[in-house]
Scaffold this motif. Structure first.
Motif, PDB file in Angstrom:
ATOM      1  N   PRO A  31       0.634  -1.088   0.393  1.00  0.00           N
ATOM      2  CA  PRO A  31      -0.017  -0.277  -0.278  1.00  0.00           C
ATOM      3  C   PRO A  31       0.753   1.288  -0.246  1.00  0.00           C
ATOM      4  O   PRO A  31       0.468   1.980  -0.743  1.00  0.00           O
ATOM      5  N   ALA A  32       2.221   1.173   0.459  1.00  0.00           N
ATOM      6  CA  ALA A  32       3.147   3.063   0.435  1.00  0.00           C
ATOM      7  C   ALA A  32       3.221   2.282  -0.700  1.00  0.00           C
ATOM      8  O   ALA A  32       4.046   3.967  -0.799  1.00  0.00           O
ATOM      9  N   ASP A  33       3.603   2.016  -1.316  1.00  0.00           N
ATOM     10  CA  ASP A  33       3.821   1.959  -2.931  1.00  0.00           C
ATOM     11  C   ASP A  33       2.923   3.235  -3.727  1.00  0.00           C
ATOM     12  O   ASP A  33       3.091   3.437  -4.991  1.00  0.00           O
ATOM     13  N   THR A  34       1.892   3.288  -3.408  1.00  0.00           N
ATOM     14  CA  THR A  34       0.935   3.997  -4.160  1.00  0.00           C
ATOM     15  C   THR A  34       0.829   5.232  -4.645  1.00  0.00           C
ATOM     16  O   THR A  34       1.170   5.249  -6.213  1.00  0.00           O
ATOM     17  N   PRO A  35       1.474   6.210  -4.203  1.00  0.00           N
ATOM     18  CA  PRO A  35       2.777   7.326  -4.295  1.00  0.00           C
ATOM     19  C   PRO A  35       3.253   7.744  -5.658  1.00  0.00           C
ATOM     20  O   PRO A  35       3.042   8.050  -6.747  1.00  0.00           O
ATOM     21  N   ASP A  36       3.696   6.027  -5.415  1.00  0.00           N
ATOM     22  CA  ASP A  36       5.525   5.778  -6.563  1.00  0.00           C
ATOM     23  C   ASP A  36       4.646   5.786  -8.503  1.00  0.00           C
ATOM     24  O   ASP A  36       4.942   6.382  -9.001  1.00  0.00           O
ATOM     25  N   LEU A  37       3.475   4.136  -7.524  1.00  0.00           N
ATOM     26  CA  LEU A  37       2.693   4.528  -8.714  1.00  0.00           C
ATOM     27  C   LEU A  37       2.130   4.809  -9.563  1.00  0.00           C
ATOM     28  O   LEU A  37       1.804   5.217 -10.535  1.00  0.00           O
ATOM     29  N   LEU A  38       1.503   6.071  -8.861  1.00  0.00           N
ATOM     30  CA  LEU A  38       0.552   7.548  -9.090  1.00  0.00           C
ATOM     31  C   LEU A  38       1.408   8.219 -10.252  1.00  0.00           C
ATOM     32  O   LEU A  38       0.990   8.694 -11.265  1.00  0.00           O
ATOM     33  N   ALA A  39       2.682   8.134  -9.489  1.00  0.00           N
ATOM     34  CA  ALA A  39       4.222   9.106 -10.151  1.00  0.00           C
ATOM     35  C   ALA A  39       4.235   8.799 -12.220  1.00  0.00           C
ATOM     36  O   ALA A  39       3.981   9.260 -12.480  1.00  0.00           O
ATOM     37  N   ASN A  70       0.935   8.803 -14.324  1.00  0.00           N
ATOM     38  CA  ASN A  70       0.747  10.712 -14.338  1.00  0.00           C
ATOM     39  C   ASN A  70       2.060  10.728 -15.440  1.00  0.00           C
ATOM     40  O   ASN A  70       1.992  11.562 -16.636  1.00  0.00           O
ATOM     41  N   TRP A  71       3.032   9.793 -15.038  1.00  0.00           N
ATOM     42  CA  TRP A  71       4.813   9.737 -16.383  1.00  0.00           C
ATOM     43  C   TRP A  71       4.117   9.261 -17.523  1.00  0.00           C
ATOM     44  O   TRP A  71       4.584  10.181 -18.759  1.00  0.00           O
ATOM     45  N   MET A  72       3.013   8.837 -17.589  1.00  0.00           N
ATOM     46  CA  MET A  72       2.590   7.399 -18.777  1.00  0.00           C
ATOM     47  C   MET A  72       2.095   8.669 -19.371  1.00  0.00           C
ATOM     48  O   MET A  72       1.933   8.554 -21.419  1.00  0.00           O
ATOM     49  N   ASP A  73       0.345   9.427 -18.403  1.00  0.00           N
ATOM     50  CA  ASP A  73      -0.743   9.885 -19.060  1.00  0.00           C
ATOM     51  C   ASP A  73       0.450  11.534 -19.989  1.00  0.00           C
ATOM     52  O   ASP A  73      -0.082  11.501 -21.100  1.00  0.00           O
ATOM     53  N   ASP A  74       1.956  11.842 -19.596  1.00  0.00           N
ATOM     54  CA  ASP A  74       1.898  12.814 -20.513  1.00  0.00           C
ATOM     55  C   ASP A  74       2.590  12.608 -22.002  1.00  0.00           C
ATOM     56  O   ASP A  74       3.339  13.908 -22.600  1.00  0.00           O
ATOM     57  N   SER A  82      -8.178   4.546 -12.051  1.00  0.00           N
ATOM     58  CA  SER A  82      -7.745   5.063 -11.176  1.00  0.00           C
ATOM     59  C   SER A  82      -6.370   6.407 -11.143  1.00  0.00           C
ATOM     60  O   SER A  82      -5.627   5.924 -11.279  1.00  0.00           O
ATOM     61  N   ARG A  83      -6.264   7.114 -10.890  1.00  0.00           N
ATOM     62  CA  ARG A  83      -5.718   8.928 -11.636  1.00  0.00           C
ATOM     63  C   ARG A  83      -5.668   9.551  -9.306  1.00  0.00           C
ATOM     64  O   ARG A  83      -5.312  10.300  -9.355  1.00  0.00           O
ATOM     65  N   GLU A  84      -6.334   8.870  -8.764  1.00  0.00           N
ATOM     66  CA  GLU A  84      -6.419   9.752  -7.335  1.00  0.00           C
ATOM     67  C   GLU A  84      -5.581   8.332  -5.766  1.00  0.00           C
ATOM     68  O   GLU A  84      -6.226   6.962  -6.419  1.00  0.00           O
ATOM     69  N   LEU A 111      -7.291   4.250  -6.425  1.00  0.00           N
ATOM     70  CA  LEU A 111      -5.833   3.984  -6.784  1.00  0.00           C
ATOM     71  C   LEU A 111      -5.337   2.462  -5.768  1.00  0.00           C
ATOM     72  O   LEU A 111      -5.389   1.476  -6.704  1.00  0.00           O
ATOM     73  N   GLY A 112      -5.197   1.896  -5.188  1.00  0.00           N
ATOM     74  CA  GLY A 112      -4.888   1.377  -4.055  1.00  0.00           C
ATOM     75  C   GLY A 112      -6.196   0.030  -3.627  1.00  0.00           C
ATOM     76  O   GLY A 112      -5.558  -0.894  -3.568  1.00  0.00           O
ATOM     77  N   SER A 113      -7.273   0.861  -3.558  1.00  0.00           N
ATOM     78  CA  SER A 113      -8.227  -0.249  -3.754  1.00  0.00           C
ATOM     79  C   SER A 113      -8.091  -1.346  -5.093  1.00  0.00           C
ATOM     80  O   SER A 113      -8.708  -2.220  -5.334  1.00  0.00           O
ATOM     81  N   GLU A 114      -7.432  -0.452  -6.288  1.00  0.00           N
ATOM     82  CA  GLU A 114      -7.948  -1.171  -7.405  1.00  0.00           C
ATOM     83  C   GLU A 114      -7.290  -1.747  -7.484  1.00  0.00           C
ATOM     84  O   GLU A 114      -7.603  -3.294  -8.463  1.00  0.00           O
ATOM     85  N   CYS A 115      -5.821  -1.326  -7.510  1.00  0.00           N
ATOM     86  CA  CYS A 115      -4.106  -2.658  -7.061  1.00  0.00           C
ATOM     87  C   CYS A 115      -5.356  -3.855  -6.706  1.00  0.00           C
ATOM     88  O   CYS A 115      -4.249  -4.583  -6.519  1.00  0.00           O
TER      89      CYS A 115
END
Length: 287
Positions: free
Chosen positions: A7-15, A18-22, A33-35, A39-43
Protein backbone atom coordinates in the motif's frame (compact mmCIF):
# COMPACT_ATOMS: atom_id res chain seq x y z
CA UNK A 1 14.88 -5.65 -6.10
CA UNK A 2 11.56 -7.00 -7.39
CA UNK A 3 8.92 -7.49 -4.69
CA UNK A 4 5.16 -7.55 -4.22
CA UNK A 5 3.54 -4.13 -4.27
CA UNK A 6 2.58 -2.70 -0.89
CA UNK A 7 0.00 0.00 0.00
CA UNK A 8 2.83 2.45 0.71
CA UNK A 9 3.92 2.17 -2.96
CA UNK A 10 0.72 3.79 -4.25
CA UNK A 11 2.15 7.36 -4.50
CA UNK A 12 5.11 6.11 -6.57
CA UNK A 13 2.77 4.13 -8.85
CA UNK A 14 0.59 7.21 -9.26
CA UNK A 15 3.69 9.16 -10.36
CA UNK A 16 4.47 6.46 -12.95
CA UNK A 17 0.90 6.56 -14.28
CA UNK A 18 1.00 10.35 -14.60
CA UNK A 19 4.33 10.06 -16.42
CA UNK A 20 2.72 7.60 -18.83
CA UNK A 21 -0.19 9.98 -19.42
CA UNK A 22 2.17 12.75 -20.52
CA UNK A 23 3.04 11.05 -23.84
CA UNK A 24 0.83 8.83 -26.04
CA UNK A 25 3.77 6.63 -27.06
CA UNK A 26 4.19 5.48 -23.44
CA UNK A 27 0.70 4.03 -23.19
CA UNK A 28 0.16 0.53 -21.79
CA UNK A 29 -2.84 -1.18 -20.25
CA UNK A 30 -2.75 0.12 -16.68
CA UNK A 31 -4.97 1.01 -13.69
CA UNK A 32 -7.50 3.68 -14.60
CA UNK A 33 -7.57 5.47 -11.23
CA UNK A 34 -5.58 8.67 -10.85
CA UNK A 35 -6.39 9.34 -7.21
CA UNK A 36 -4.35 7.69 -4.49
CA UNK A 37 -7.21 6.13 -2.51
CA UNK A 38 -9.04 4.75 -5.54
CA UNK A 39 -5.78 3.51 -7.06
CA UNK A 40 -4.95 1.52 -3.93
CA UNK A 41 -8.36 -0.16 -4.03
CA UNK A 42 -8.07 -0.94 -7.75
CA UNK A 43 -4.67 -2.59 -7.29
CA UNK A 44 -6.12 -4.97 -4.71
CA UNK A 45 -7.75 -6.90 -7.57
CA UNK A 46 -4.38 -7.64 -9.20
CA UNK A 47 -1.19 -9.49 -8.37
CA UNK A 48 1.17 -6.52 -8.48
CA UNK A 49 4.96 -6.20 -8.45
CA UNK A 50 7.37 -3.28 -8.30
CA UNK A 51 11.08 -2.79 -8.70
CA UNK A 52 12.27 -1.06 -5.54
CA UNK A 53 15.49 0.90 -6.06
CA UNK A 54 17.51 3.41 -4.08
CA UNK A 55 15.03 6.18 -4.89
CA UNK A 56 11.86 4.17 -4.27
CA UNK A 57 9.64 2.36 -6.77
CA UNK A 58 11.13 2.64 -10.25
CA UNK A 59 8.98 0.16 -12.22
CA UNK A 60 5.61 -1.61 -11.98
CA UNK A 61 3.84 -4.60 -13.50
CA UNK A 62 0.73 -6.55 -12.48
CA UNK A 63 -1.52 -9.34 -13.73
CA UNK A 64 -5.28 -9.67 -13.29
CA UNK A 65 -8.22 -11.71 -14.68
CA UNK A 66 -9.36 -10.83 -18.20
CA UNK A 67 -11.83 -12.61 -20.52
CA UNK A 68 -10.63 -16.21 -20.86
CA UNK A 69 -7.29 -15.58 -19.20
CA UNK A 70 -5.19 -12.85 -17.63
CA UNK A 71 -4.05 -9.37 -18.66
CA UNK A 72 -0.82 -7.58 -17.87
CA UNK A 73 -0.98 -4.09 -16.39
CA UNK A 74 2.16 -2.33 -17.53
CA UNK A 75 5.04 -2.70 -17.39
CA UNK A 76 5.89 0.89 -16.52
CA UNK A 77 9.39 2.28 -16.02
CA UNK A 78 10.65 5.79 -16.67
CA UNK A 79 14.17 4.47 -17.30
CA UNK A 80 13.12 1.45 -19.36
CA UNK A 81 14.95 -0.86 -16.97
CA UNK A 82 13.66 -4.04 -15.28
CA UNK A 83 10.76 -4.40 -17.72
CA UNK A 84 11.44 -7.97 -18.82
CA UNK A 85 12.19 -9.21 -15.31
CA UNK A 86 8.97 -7.70 -13.99
CA UNK A 87 6.98 -9.21 -16.86
CA UNK A 88 8.37 -12.67 -16.25
CA UNK A 89 7.58 -12.39 -12.54
CA UNK A 90 3.99 -11.42 -13.30
CA UNK A 91 3.50 -14.13 -15.95
CA UNK A 92 4.45 -16.76 -13.37
CA UNK A 93 1.03 -16.09 -11.82
CA UNK A 94 -0.96 -16.82 -15.01
CA UNK A 95 -1.63 -20.38 -13.82
CA UNK A 96 -1.55 -21.76 -17.36
CA UNK A 97 -4.14 -19.31 -18.70
CA UNK A 98 -3.63 -17.15 -21.80
CA UNK A 99 -1.95 -13.82 -21.03
CA UNK A 100 -2.83 -10.63 -22.93
CA UNK A 101 -1.02 -7.31 -23.05
CA UNK A 102 -1.74 -4.00 -24.76
CA UNK A 103 0.61 -1.12 -25.51
CA UNK A 104 1.05 1.79 -27.88
CA UNK A 105 2.50 0.88 -31.26
CA UNK A 106 5.37 3.32 -30.71
CA UNK A 107 6.19 2.04 -27.22
CA UNK A 108 9.20 0.14 -28.56
CA UNK A 109 10.86 -0.50 -25.21
CA UNK A 110 7.81 -2.24 -23.78
CA UNK A 111 7.19 -4.10 -27.03
CA UNK A 112 10.75 -5.47 -26.95
CA UNK A 113 10.28 -6.52 -23.32
CA UNK A 114 6.95 -8.25 -24.05
CA UNK A 115 8.51 -10.27 -26.85
CA UNK A 116 11.54 -11.11 -24.71
CA UNK A 117 9.10 -12.45 -22.09
CA UNK A 118 7.50 -14.74 -24.69
CA UNK A 119 4.43 -12.77 -25.79
CA UNK A 120 3.57 -12.58 -29.50
CA UNK A 121 1.92 -9.62 -31.30
CA UNK A 122 -1.56 -10.57 -32.54
CA UNK A 123 -2.87 -7.44 -34.24
CA UNK A 124 -2.90 -3.67 -34.12
CA UNK A 125 -5.97 -1.58 -33.41
CA UNK A 126 -6.09 1.92 -34.87
CA UNK A 127 -8.31 4.67 -33.49
CA UNK A 128 -9.79 7.52 -35.53
CA UNK A 129 -11.43 10.73 -34.32
CA UNK A 130 -13.21 13.84 -35.57
CA UNK A 131 -15.19 16.74 -34.05
CA UNK A 132 -18.85 15.98 -33.47
CA UNK A 133 -19.98 19.26 -34.96
CA UNK A 134 -18.99 18.39 -38.51
CA UNK A 135 -20.08 14.76 -38.41
CA UNK A 136 -23.48 15.56 -36.89
CA UNK A 137 -24.37 17.82 -39.83
CA UNK A 138 -24.68 14.80 -42.12
CA UNK A 139 -27.13 12.94 -39.86
CA UNK A 140 -30.17 11.58 -41.72
CA UNK A 141 -32.09 8.32 -41.66
CA UNK A 142 -31.81 6.68 -45.12
CA UNK A 143 -34.94 6.34 -47.22
CA UNK A 144 -36.88 3.10 -46.61
CA UNK A 145 -35.24 2.68 -43.18
CA UNK A 146 -36.32 3.57 -39.65
CA UNK A 147 -34.18 4.43 -36.63
CA UNK A 148 -34.89 2.73 -33.29
CA UNK A 149 -32.92 2.68 -30.06
CA UNK A 150 -33.86 -0.74 -28.70
CA UNK A 151 -33.44 -4.27 -29.99
CA UNK A 152 -34.53 -7.63 -28.54
CA UNK A 153 -31.57 -9.71 -27.48
CA UNK A 154 -32.37 -12.43 -30.04
CA UNK A 155 -32.25 -9.89 -32.90
CA UNK A 156 -29.06 -8.37 -31.48
CA UNK A 157 -27.35 -11.76 -31.39
CA UNK A 158 -28.57 -12.66 -34.88
CA UNK A 159 -27.15 -9.46 -36.37
CA UNK A 160 -23.86 -10.00 -34.55
CA UNK A 161 -23.58 -13.49 -36.00
CA UNK A 162 -24.60 -12.38 -39.50
CA UNK A 163 -22.03 -9.58 -39.43
CA UNK A 164 -19.34 -12.18 -38.62
CA UNK A 165 -18.23 -10.28 -35.59
CA UNK A 166 -15.50 -11.80 -33.43
CA UNK A 167 -16.68 -10.20 -30.18
CA UNK A 168 -17.92 -13.59 -29.00
CA UNK A 169 -18.27 -12.58 -25.35
CA UNK A 170 -21.31 -10.48 -26.24
CA UNK A 171 -23.07 -13.61 -27.51
CA UNK A 172 -22.69 -15.18 -24.06
CA UNK A 173 -24.53 -12.40 -22.25
CA UNK A 174 -27.64 -13.38 -20.33
CA UNK A 175 -30.81 -11.34 -20.96
CA UNK A 176 -30.20 -9.64 -17.61
CA UNK A 177 -26.64 -8.64 -18.60
CA UNK A 178 -27.88 -7.36 -21.95
CA UNK A 179 -30.64 -5.28 -20.37
CA UNK A 180 -28.28 -3.89 -17.72
CA UNK A 181 -25.70 -2.84 -20.30
CA UNK A 182 -28.11 -0.89 -22.47
CA UNK A 183 -29.84 0.61 -19.44
CA UNK A 184 -26.65 2.51 -18.58
CA UNK A 185 -26.84 6.29 -18.96
CA UNK A 186 -23.58 6.38 -20.92
CA UNK A 187 -24.56 3.71 -23.48
CA UNK A 188 -26.63 4.17 -26.66
CA UNK A 189 -27.86 1.66 -29.23
CA UNK A 190 -28.82 3.04 -32.65
CA UNK A 191 -30.50 0.54 -34.98
CA UNK A 192 -31.53 0.97 -38.61
CA UNK A 193 -34.41 -1.30 -39.59
CA UNK A 194 -36.07 -1.98 -42.93
CA UNK A 195 -39.59 -3.42 -43.02
CA UNK A 196 -39.23 -3.99 -39.29
CA UNK A 197 -36.10 -6.12 -39.59
CA UNK A 198 -32.72 -5.01 -38.14
CA UNK A 199 -30.32 -4.03 -40.91
CA UNK A 200 -27.45 -2.38 -39.02
CA UNK A 201 -26.61 -0.95 -35.62
CA UNK A 202 -24.03 1.18 -33.84
CA UNK A 203 -23.16 1.06 -30.15
CA UNK A 204 -22.12 4.34 -28.58
CA UNK A 205 -20.51 5.00 -25.19
CA UNK A 206 -20.18 8.50 -23.76
CA UNK A 207 -16.99 9.50 -21.96
CA UNK A 208 -17.66 12.91 -20.37
CA UNK A 209 -14.28 13.03 -18.64
CA UNK A 210 -12.55 13.14 -22.02
CA UNK A 211 -15.38 14.95 -23.86
CA UNK A 212 -15.53 11.99 -26.23
CA UNK A 213 -18.11 9.54 -27.55
CA UNK A 214 -16.83 6.12 -28.66
CA UNK A 215 -18.49 3.98 -31.29
CA UNK A 216 -17.65 0.64 -29.69
CA UNK A 217 -19.19 -1.44 -32.45
CA UNK A 218 -20.69 -1.01 -35.90
CA UNK A 219 -22.49 -3.95 -37.57
CA UNK A 220 -24.18 -4.13 -40.97
CA UNK A 221 -26.02 -7.25 -42.14
CA UNK A 222 -24.36 -8.71 -45.28
CA UNK A 223 -27.61 -8.42 -47.22
CA UNK A 224 -27.69 -4.68 -46.47
CA UNK A 225 -24.13 -3.81 -47.40
CA UNK A 226 -23.56 -1.33 -50.19
CA UNK A 227 -26.36 0.95 -48.94
CA UNK A 228 -23.99 3.29 -47.03
CA UNK A 229 -25.60 2.29 -43.73
CA UNK A 230 -22.27 2.39 -41.91
CA UNK A 231 -21.76 5.99 -42.96
CA UNK A 232 -25.31 6.89 -41.94
CA UNK A 233 -24.86 5.35 -38.52
CA UNK A 234 -21.64 7.27 -37.89
CA UNK A 235 -23.40 10.55 -38.65
CA UNK A 236 -26.41 9.54 -36.53
CA UNK A 237 -24.14 8.53 -33.65
CA UNK A 238 -22.42 11.91 -33.82
CA UNK A 239 -25.76 13.70 -33.76
CA UNK A 240 -26.88 11.65 -30.77
CA UNK A 241 -23.67 12.40 -28.86
CA UNK A 242 -23.86 16.10 -29.80
CA UNK A 243 -27.06 16.41 -27.75
CA UNK A 244 -24.77 16.34 -24.71
CA UNK A 245 -22.94 19.70 -24.51
CA UNK A 246 -19.88 18.17 -22.82
CA UNK A 247 -19.17 15.91 -25.82
CA UNK A 248 -16.72 17.24 -28.41
CA UNK A 249 -15.36 14.33 -30.47
CA UNK A 250 -16.43 10.99 -31.91
CA UNK A 251 -13.91 8.14 -31.86
CA UNK A 252 -13.99 4.80 -33.66
CA UNK A 253 -11.57 1.89 -33.97
CA UNK A 254 -10.58 -0.80 -36.46
CA UNK A 255 -8.22 -3.76 -36.34
CA UNK A 256 -5.50 -3.92 -38.98
CA UNK A 257 -7.42 -6.44 -41.12
CA UNK A 258 -10.62 -4.33 -41.26
CA UNK A 259 -9.92 -2.59 -44.55
CA UNK A 260 -13.53 -1.65 -45.31
CA UNK A 261 -13.95 0.05 -41.93
CA UNK A 262 -10.73 2.01 -42.38
CA UNK A 263 -11.85 3.21 -45.80
CA UNK A 264 -15.22 4.25 -44.37
CA UNK A 265 -13.62 6.29 -41.59
CA UNK A 266 -11.42 8.10 -44.09
CA UNK A 267 -14.42 8.94 -46.31
CA UNK A 268 -16.38 10.56 -43.47
CA UNK A 269 -13.38 12.59 -42.30
CA UNK A 270 -12.19 10.68 -39.23
CA UNK A 271 -8.45 11.09 -38.72
CA UNK A 272 -6.03 8.60 -37.19
CA UNK A 273 -5.18 9.44 -33.57
CA UNK A 274 -3.85 6.33 -31.79
CA UNK A 275 -2.55 2.78 -32.37
CA UNK A 276 -2.52 -0.07 -29.87
CA UNK A 277 -0.86 -3.48 -30.35
CA UNK A 278 -2.36 -6.57 -28.73
CA UNK A 279 0.04 -9.25 -27.49
CA UNK A 280 -0.70 -12.75 -26.26
CA UNK A 281 1.04 -15.63 -24.53
CA UNK A 282 -0.79 -18.91 -25.17
CA UNK A 283 -2.09 -20.76 -22.14
CA UNK A 284 -0.83 -24.17 -21.15
CA UNK A 285 -3.88 -25.64 -19.43
CA UNK A 286 -4.62 -29.28 -20.12
CA UNK A 287 -7.85 -30.02 -21.95
Amino acid sequence: MIRAMQPADTPDLLALLNWMDDAPEREVFAPSSREQGELGSECEDSVSFVYDGDDGVQAYCAISPFRDGMVLEGPLSETGEHLTDLLRRAVEHAEGLPVYAFCARDNLGVRDALEAAGLTPMHATDFYSAPLSGLAQGAAVPADYALVTQLPIADYRALYRAAEDAWASRLDWSPEQYDAHFARDDVRLLVLTRAGKPAAFAELELNPEEARADVTHLAVHPAERGQKLGRSLLHLAAADAAQHPEMRHLRVRAHDHMHAARALYARVGLGHCRSIVTYMLDGEEEA
